[in-house]
Scaffold this active site. Sequence first.
Site, PDB file in Angstrom:
ATOM      1  N   MET A   1      -3.444   9.170  11.924  1.00  0.00           N
ATOM      2  CA  MET A   1      -4.550   9.087  10.991  1.00  0.00           C
ATOM      3  C   MET A   1      -5.509   8.258  11.671  1.00  0.00           C
ATOM      4  O   MET A   1      -5.109   6.923  11.352  1.00  0.00           O
ATOM      5  CB  MET A   1      -4.253   9.698   9.437  1.00  0.00           C
ATOM      6  CG  MET A   1      -3.886  10.410   8.558  1.00  0.00           C
ATOM      7  SD  MET A   1      -3.090  10.397   7.647  1.00  0.00           S
ATOM      8  CE  MET A   1      -1.387   9.683   7.805  1.00  0.00           C
TER       9      MET A   1
ATOM     10  N   CYS B   1      -2.559  -1.583   4.489  1.00  0.00           N
ATOM     11  CA  CYS B   1      -2.161   0.692   4.816  1.00  0.00           C
ATOM     12  C   CYS B   1      -3.518   0.764   5.506  1.00  0.00           C
ATOM     13  O   CYS B   1      -4.338   0.741   5.868  1.00  0.00           O
ATOM     14  CB  CYS B   1      -2.511   1.148   3.901  1.00  0.00           C
ATOM     15  SG  CYS B   1      -2.440   3.029   3.761  1.00  0.00           S
TER      16      CYS B   1
ATOM     17  N   GLY C   1       3.260   5.217  14.077  1.00  0.00           N
ATOM     18  CA  GLY C   1       3.618   4.499  15.573  1.00  0.00           C
ATOM     19  C   GLY C   1       4.039   3.283  15.164  1.00  0.00           C
ATOM     20  O   GLY C   1       5.216   2.680  15.962  1.00  0.00           O
ATOM     21  N   GLY C   2       5.175   3.938  14.305  1.00  0.00           N
ATOM     22  CA  GLY C   2       6.353   2.923  13.677  1.00  0.00           C
ATOM     23  C   GLY C   2       7.812   3.705  13.832  1.00  0.00           C
ATOM     24  O   GLY C   2       7.496   5.239  13.863  1.00  0.00           O
TER      25      GLY C   2
ATOM     26  N   CYS D   1      -4.110   4.467  -0.996  1.00  0.00           N
ATOM     27  CA  CYS D   1      -4.199   5.596  -0.066  1.00  0.00           C
ATOM     28  C   CYS D   1      -3.663   6.337   0.899  1.00  0.00           C
ATOM     29  O   CYS D   1      -3.817   7.595   0.946  1.00  0.00           O
ATOM     30  CB  CYS D   1      -3.871   4.444   1.319  1.00  0.00           C
ATOM     31  SG  CYS D   1      -4.093   4.889   2.946  1.00  0.00           S
TER      32      CYS D   1
END
EC number: 2.8.1.13
Length: 378
Positions: free
Chosen positions: A36, A217, A13-14, A102
């Site tokens: 995710m 994250c 979404g960035g 992550c």
Amino acid sequence: MPGAEKILVAMSGGVDSSVAALLLKQQGYDVVGAYMKNWINEDQVIGHCPWQQDIEDARRVATQIGIEFRVVNLMREYRERVVAYLLDGYARGLTPNPDIMCNREVKFGVFRSWAKDHGFAAIATGHYAQRVEVKPDLVTPAVLGGLNADGTPASTFALLEGADKNKDQSYFLALLSQEQLRDARFPIGHLPKPELRRIAREAGLATADKKDSQGICFIGEVKMQDFLRAYVPDAPGPIVRATDGRELGQHRGLHFYTLGQRKGIGIPSNTDHEAYVVVGKRAADRALLVAFDHPDAPGLFQREVRVHALSWIGKPVTTARALEGRVRYRDPRVPLEFVPESETTALIRFAAPQRGLAAGQILAFYDGERLLGGGVYA
């Protein structure tokens, strides 16, 4: 042909992952975007976690560039592999790095496995890092690369810093394996950030002017202390001046502090406006050790440190040699001597003392711009 390779892009979404998807589509790859879904903050105890907005932003960009979009639910795996690691580490007095874990366990771990199981050749992310192919030595077969179908040595891959040194994120990939890197793509690693923003604006992407995330994250704009307060019980103890043993106050729990920390300790500076800094933790009586922030503060600077859980992207370093290291994200590379003690541990001798090397954090090893791997401060 590029079109033969099907790539799953991790879209957060960035703007970075948005442009990563756009570039791959323009290059002719068969691109699918995926968000995710790792954390939804269902109990609302840690403040703002904008996952719904992030999904919508990623979906809008996927529609704009004409690719399929999916949501992959990995919440159970994220809790088991990242959140549990994070909370367990802090409970034991360590300073874990959830972003690095992550990447290894989720993004390039279970997400990559999901992609392979669904017919994708590779995954792509918006990391500022560069992956380059290293041709095998035909005399000494590349063990890491394995063999091609015709019996010749397969290529291996190296991971380099991003071209934009101010945005380089190679540090966060320090614990990836060769197998994980083989299936990874970093479409924006060669771009400076201003150029990436320009590309996004010219394409009219919905995320073109969205600010960069600064949170944990996949959890969002959440401060680490707020996250810990929600999930780790307070365990008060004394704040003790390391130089003379004087008790200066009380703290809420050792897990709220890390070596080298200055802000938020809860005790005032002295009359000369010298600030206190965390120089250690004493488990026996849960004491937080502090000292004035001087170069001679006991325990604050270290020239030697041991690392364990060594992980290598390519061929392991098995003999003593000079390398460079990045002691934390955004710090410059510094010269060091790497002295292996076993397959998983090593003694590190820095050319100059380093500040605030907290147990549980990651030391990344470099040969110039090439990331070799990493280890955990003992």
